[in-house]
Design a protein around this motif. Structure first.
Motif, short mmCIF file in Angstrom:
data_model
loop_
_atom_site.label_atom_id
_atom_site.label_comp_id
_atom_site.label_asym_id
_atom_site.label_seq_id
_atom_site.Cartn_x
_atom_site.Cartn_y
_atom_site.Cartn_z
N ARG A 52 0.87 -1.20 0.08
CA ARG A 52 0.13 0.09 0.04
C ARG A 52 0.73 1.19 -0.17
NH1 ARG A 52 -5.10 -0.46 3.05
NH2 ARG A 52 -5.41 1.40 1.65
N PRO A 53 1.36 1.53 -1.09
CA PRO A 53 2.38 2.69 -1.21
C PRO A 53 1.73 4.02 -0.70
CG PRO A 53 1.96 2.11 -3.45
CD PRO A 53 1.43 1.03 -2.53
N GLU A 54 0.30 4.12 -1.01
CA GLU A 54 -0.31 5.41 -0.54
C GLU A 54 -0.67 5.71 0.85
OE1 GLU A 54 -3.67 2.29 -0.73
OE2 GLU A 54 -1.67 2.69 -1.61
N VAL A 55 -0.35 4.54 1.60
CA VAL A 55 -0.49 4.63 3.03
C VAL A 55 0.79 4.61 3.88
CG1 VAL A 55 -1.36 3.86 5.08
CG2 VAL A 55 -2.70 3.48 2.85
N ALA A 56 0.91 5.60 4.78
CA ALA A 56 2.35 5.54 5.49
C ALA A 56 1.72 5.68 7.08
CB ALA A 56 3.09 6.88 5.41
N ALA A 57 2.77 5.02 7.99
CA ALA A 57 2.50 5.03 9.26
C ALA A 57 3.97 5.63 10.22
CB ALA A 57 2.22 3.69 9.82
N LEU A 58 3.48 6.29 11.27
CA LEU A 58 4.63 7.00 12.15
C LEU A 58 4.22 6.46 13.46
CD1 LEU A 58 6.76 8.83 12.75
CD2 LEU A 58 5.00 10.62 13.19
N PHE A 59 5.10 5.64 13.81
CA PHE A 59 4.98 5.05 15.42
C PHE A 59 5.68 6.01 16.38
CE2 PHE A 59 3.69 1.51 13.11
CZ PHE A 59 2.63 0.81 13.75
N VAL A 60 5.49 6.32 17.40
CA VAL A 60 6.23 6.76 18.48
C VAL A 60 6.28 5.77 19.66
CG1 VAL A 60 6.53 8.76 20.19
CG2 VAL A 60 5.68 9.20 17.86
N VAL A 61 7.45 5.21 19.77
CA VAL A 61 7.88 4.09 20.57
C VAL A 61 8.95 4.50 21.71
CG1 VAL A 61 7.41 2.25 18.89
CG2 VAL A 61 9.51 3.21 19.09
#
Length: 75
Positions: free
Chosen positions: A52-61
């Motif tokens: 899914r190249p149109e979706v990005a996720a940013l995690f703060v861990v």
């Protein structure tokens, strides 16, 4: 307690990342995916979003350096 319930246990999710932000074509899709990504964690989310190249996720861990410190992880 948080507002995200883990469907595997029926209890509030307690060991997830500090936060997850998802960019997607629609707000509804981003909202649904951010909850799923929170529960899946970064490793399983990478597989989910691989096609899914149109979706990005940013995690703060937790960076493992003590309370109050966090590191971003971008997928």
């Amino acid at each position: 307690y948080g507002h995200i319930l883990d469907p595997r246990t029926g209890r509030p999710a307690s060991d997830g990342p500090a936060s997850v932000t998802v960019l997607a074509p629609t707000a509804a899709e981003a909202d649904a995916l951010s909850t799923a990504c929170y529960l899946l964690g970064p490793e399983l989310t990478a597989g989910l979003l691989a096609g899914r190249p149109e979706v990005a996720a940013l995690f703060v861990v937790d960076g493992g350096r003590g309370a109050g410190r966090a590191e971003p992880l971008i997928l």
